[in-house]
Design a protein around this motif. Structure first.
Motif, PDB file in Angstrom:
ATOM      1  N   VAL A 426       0.837  -1.204   0.000  1.00 35.08           N
ATOM      2  CA  VAL A 426       0.000   0.000   0.000  1.00 35.08           C
ATOM      3  C   VAL A 426       0.869   1.250   0.000  1.00 35.08           C
ATOM      4  CG1 VAL A 426      -1.707   1.322   1.309  1.00 35.08           C
ATOM      5  CG2 VAL A 426      -1.917  -1.158   1.149  1.00 35.08           C
ATOM      6  N   LEU A 427       1.935   1.199   0.770  1.00 40.98           N
ATOM      7  CA  LEU A 427       2.798   2.376   0.935  1.00 40.98           C
ATOM      8  C   LEU A 427       3.863   2.491  -0.152  1.00 40.98           C
ATOM      9  CD1 LEU A 427       3.395   2.166   4.798  1.00 40.98           C
ATOM     10  CD2 LEU A 427       1.799   3.652   3.587  1.00 40.98           C
ATOM     11  N   ALA A 428       3.888   1.547  -1.101  1.00 39.62           N
ATOM     12  CA  ALA A 428       4.950   1.531  -2.115  1.00 39.62           C
ATOM     13  C   ALA A 428       5.119   2.860  -2.839  1.00 39.62           C
ATOM     14  CB  ALA A 428       4.696   0.405  -3.117  1.00 39.62           C
ATOM     15  N   PRO A 429       4.039   3.562  -3.232  1.00 39.96           N
ATOM     16  CA  PRO A 429       4.250   4.854  -3.897  1.00 39.96           C
ATOM     17  C   PRO A 429       5.001   5.849  -3.021  1.00 39.96           C
ATOM     18  CG  PRO A 429       1.996   4.096  -4.230  1.00 39.96           C
ATOM     19  CD  PRO A 429       2.610   3.188  -3.225  1.00 39.96           C
ATOM     20  N   LEU A 495      -1.022  19.543   2.670  1.00 43.85           N
ATOM     21  CA  LEU A 495      -0.433  18.210   2.761  1.00 43.85           C
ATOM     22  C   LEU A 495      -1.525  17.167   2.503  1.00 43.85           C
ATOM     23  CD1 LEU A 495       2.224  16.678   3.593  1.00 43.85           C
ATOM     24  CD2 LEU A 495       1.213  16.481   5.866  1.00 43.85           C
ATOM     25  N   PRO A 496      -1.422  16.336   1.434  1.00 42.59           N
ATOM     26  CA  PRO A 496      -2.421  15.280   1.211  1.00 42.59           C
ATOM     27  C   PRO A 496      -2.428  14.271   2.364  1.00 42.59           C
ATOM     28  CG  PRO A 496      -1.110  15.651  -0.768  1.00 42.59           C
ATOM     29  CD  PRO A 496      -0.435  16.406   0.342  1.00 42.59           C
ATOM     30  N   ARG A 497      -3.577  13.674   2.605  1.00 39.25           N
ATOM     31  CA  ARG A 497      -3.726  12.812   3.771  1.00 39.25           C
ATOM     32  C   ARG A 497      -2.828  11.579   3.689  1.00 39.25           C
ATOM     33  NH1 ARG A 497      -9.396  10.532   6.403  1.00 39.25           N
ATOM     34  NH2 ARG A 497      -8.450   9.868   8.382  1.00 39.25           N
ATOM     35  N   PHE A 498      -2.687  10.998   2.504  1.00 41.64           N
ATOM     36  CA  PHE A 498      -1.856   9.812   2.352  1.00 41.64           C
ATOM     37  C   PHE A 498      -0.393  10.144   2.665  1.00 41.64           C
ATOM     38  CE2 PHE A 498      -0.095   6.475  -0.777  1.00 41.64           C
ATOM     39  CZ  PHE A 498      -0.146   5.484   0.188  1.00 41.64           C
ATOM     40  N   VAL A 499       0.066  11.320   2.229  1.00 42.29           N
ATOM     41  CA  VAL A 499       1.434  11.748   2.521  1.00 42.29           C
ATOM     42  C   VAL A 499       1.596  11.963   4.023  1.00 42.29           C
ATOM     43  CG1 VAL A 499       3.206  13.477   2.020  1.00 42.29           C
ATOM     44  CG2 VAL A 499       1.570  12.823   0.239  1.00 42.29           C
ATOM     45  N   ARG A 500       0.591  12.586   4.660  1.00 45.16           N
ATOM     46  CA  ARG A 500       0.641  12.789   6.118  1.00 45.16           C
ATOM     47  C   ARG A 500       0.735  11.445   6.835  1.00 45.16           C
ATOM     48  NH1 ARG A 500      -0.969  16.273  10.068  1.00 45.16           N
ATOM     49  NH2 ARG A 500      -1.774  17.807   8.606  1.00 45.16           N
ATOM     50  N   MET A 501      -0.071  10.472   6.418  1.00 44.78           N
ATOM     51  CA  MET A 501      -0.069   9.171   7.084  1.00 44.78           C
ATOM     52  C   MET A 501       1.315   8.533   7.008  1.00 44.78           C
ATOM     53  SD  MET A 501      -2.426   5.790   6.265  1.00 44.78           S
ATOM     54  CE  MET A 501      -1.588   5.398   4.732  1.00 44.78           C
ATOM     55  N   TYR A 502       1.929   8.582   5.808  1.00 41.10           N
ATOM     56  CA  TYR A 502       3.213   7.914   5.634  1.00 41.10           C
ATOM     57  C   TYR A 502       4.330   8.633   6.391  1.00 41.10           C
ATOM     58  CZ  TYR A 502       7.446   6.107   3.499  1.00 41.10           C
ATOM     59  OH  TYR A 502       8.684   5.562   3.307  1.00 41.10           O
ATOM     60  N   PHE A 503       4.475   9.935   6.181  1.00 39.46           N
ATOM     61  CA  PHE A 503       5.600  10.633   6.797  1.00 39.46           C
ATOM     62  C   PHE A 503       5.364  10.879   8.283  1.00 39.46           C
ATOM     63  CE2 PHE A 503       6.573  11.387   2.368  1.00 39.46           C
ATOM     64  CZ  PHE A 503       7.944  11.228   2.368  1.00 39.46           C
TER      65      PHE A 503
END
Length: 512
Positions: A426-429, A495-503
């Motif tokens: 899921v986090l590959a990108p 900040l997009p939510r997916f970017v926030r979740m990952y970083f």
């Protein structure tokens, strides 16, 4: 939500996967007339003349009634009367397997049926020319025995397979047929190919067909597809963050447009684009100025070229040729390239993301927990690649609910480095995006992800990083270039939510 219309067979329309009831025959005829003149304003008199051969005075009222019912059935069309006429803009999606405009009988529709049938015949023969499949050509020749073009193609295909005697025998057969039926000798194309086969010097140009297959569950992107198709044959660039579906969209658009490029389709992932283009047309181990050699080979031809994951725009310099088209995909928008129409991808719309999840997962399971599904989709910013992985995970766990998946996502963002393999998929990108960041860019995203607000300005970013605002702007712009933050107005970013979740997960834990 997407609309599709078909003129092959009876006039039909679908909203997503559900067919729309278009009413009686004459109402369908009105819609068909508008679709056949897509984007062109038609007056009431023109529409009436198309639908009715001998209209009575009541035709005006009937037309108004039909237009009212069409608007009611398909309100998304925004079909309004203006200056005594109507304009419709819609996307036609036809597989060419059925006869067009079935059931519509006016003189206008008879003429359109003949026109469409002729266009389909030419499109079919263009496809046969690209593929040179003996069996398919034999079927086509049997259906249209007096057409010389497919006969010539069949002779070429037989020769290419080493069946020279059969190719010559076919020429004598068609010559006798034309003499008996029409009293004519074969035309210049057939005679030329016959002579070349006799001499053994029939050189068949290689027609590359390298497009990857399109995704069977491709969803949405209606606006982006329309923009790309309008721009072709000018160069189209597709840009967006990792996981946004750039390659899928480039491939999808290429398949929609490939019939316009009869000399072949080329798909390139190599950094040496000129070398790969030359190899695709049969030039092995080229030397010297490869770009110049490619332009020579492509002169007068119509190729469709997809260059995936472009990093260095210099590799594309001087490769464009008139008549051919390029579709590029790149994380960064390559502004140094002239004459490119850029299409930017973010996540799918909320409706498209739900529709895509229903295709990947059993629709009943997605619909049963719509709220939880919406939260899962929001966490990955509606990006197609993570949605596919999460939907596949649920499909492989038939006893799980969407809420269970959501709970696991909550835990996995707190696991530190011990991330399960399916979570890493899921986090590959984001993992790929992070590998290309500088330490300064990575640190800023980690700090940003710990903030409660998803919007930041230059001053706040400078304070977090401990540098001057003028210096931090370069870092913010670099992150915006790869779509890890979204520029709003000058000096403000989201900040997009997916970017926030990952970083946020990657950020070091702060201790007092």
């Amino acid at each position: 939500m997407s609309l599709r219309f078909s003129l092959m067979g009876p006039v039909r329309a679908w909203r997503d996967e559900e067919e729309i009831d278009l009413g009686p025959r004459q109402q369908r005829a009105v819609l068909a007339a508008l679709l056949l003149n897509n984007g062109i304003r038609l007056s009431n008199d023109q529409l009436i003349g198309m639908v009715w051969d001998d209209p009575t005075p009541s035709a005006v009222m009937a037309l108004r009634t039909y237009m009212y019912k069409i608007r009611k059935a398909i309100p998304e069309l925004d079909l309004k009367s203006k200056d005594g006429g109507y304009t419709l803009r819609a996307e036609l999606s036809d597989d060419c397997r059925d006869e067009p405009l079935v059931g519509l009988t006016s003189t206008y529709f008879e003429a359109q049926r003949a026109r469409i049938a002729n266009e389909r015949l030419h499109c079919r023969e263009a496809l046969l020319e690209r593929e040179l499949d003996v069996l398919e050509l034999q079927k086509h020749v049997a259906a249209f025995p007096l057409r010389e073009r497919p006969r010539a193609l069949l002779m070429q295909a037989l020769f290419r397979e080493g069946r020279q005697a059969e190719a010559l025998d076919h020429y004598h057969h068609v010559r006798a047929l034309l003499n008996d039926e029409l009293g004519l000798e074969p035309g210049p194309e057939l005679r030329k190919i016959h002579a070349q086969i006799l001499k053994g010097d029939l050189n068949l140009a290689r027609r590359p067909d390298q497009l990857p297959p399109g995704l069977p569950d491709f969803t949405g992107r209606t606006v982006e597809i329309a923009a790309a198709l309008r721009a072709l044959p000018r160069t189209v660039g597709i840009t967006g963050m990792q996981g946004s579906g750039k390659t899928a969209l480039a491939t999808h658009v290429a398949h929609l447009a490939k019939h316009q490029f009869p000399d072949g389709q080329i798909f390139v992932r190599s950094h040496d684009v000129a070398n790969e283009l030359l190899r695709a047309v049969g030039v092995e181990n080229p030397h010297g100025d490869k770009a110049a050699l490619w332009r020579e080979k492509a002169r007068g031809k119509r190729f469709l070229i997809v260059v995936d994951d472009v990093v260095d725009p210099a590799g594309l310099a001087d490769l464009h040729t008139p008549g051919s088209a390029m579709i590029l995909s790149s994380v960064r928008r390559l502004n140094a390239l002239p004459g490119v129409t850029w299409v930017k991808l973010a996540g799918l719309t909320e409706g498209e993301a739900h529709q895509f999840l229903r295709k990947v997962l059993d629709p009943a399971r997605a619909d049963a927990e719509a709220e939880a599904a919406g939260e899962v989709l929001s966490r990955v910013s509606h990006l197609p690649n993570p949605i596919r992985v999460l939907g596949g995970k649920l499909t492989g766990r038939p006893h799980w609910t969407v809420a269970m998946l959501l709970a696991q996502m909550e835990r996995e963002t707190q696991l530190g480095s011990a991330v399960p393999s399916d979570c890493r998929a899921v986090l590959a990108p984001m993992i790929k995006a992070e590998q290309q960041l500088s330490d300064e860019e990575r640190h800023l995203l980690q700090c940003f992800s710990r903030r409660e607000s998803d919007v930041i300005d230059i001053c706040a970013a400078a304070e977090m990083a401990g540098v001057e605002p003028g210096a931090i702007e370069y870092v913010l712009e670099a992150l915006a270039d790869v779509h890890l933050i979204e520029p709003l107005v000058l000096g403000r970013y989201r900040l997009p939510r997916f970017v926030r979740m990952y970083f946020g997960w990657r950020a070091p834990v702060l201790t007092s």
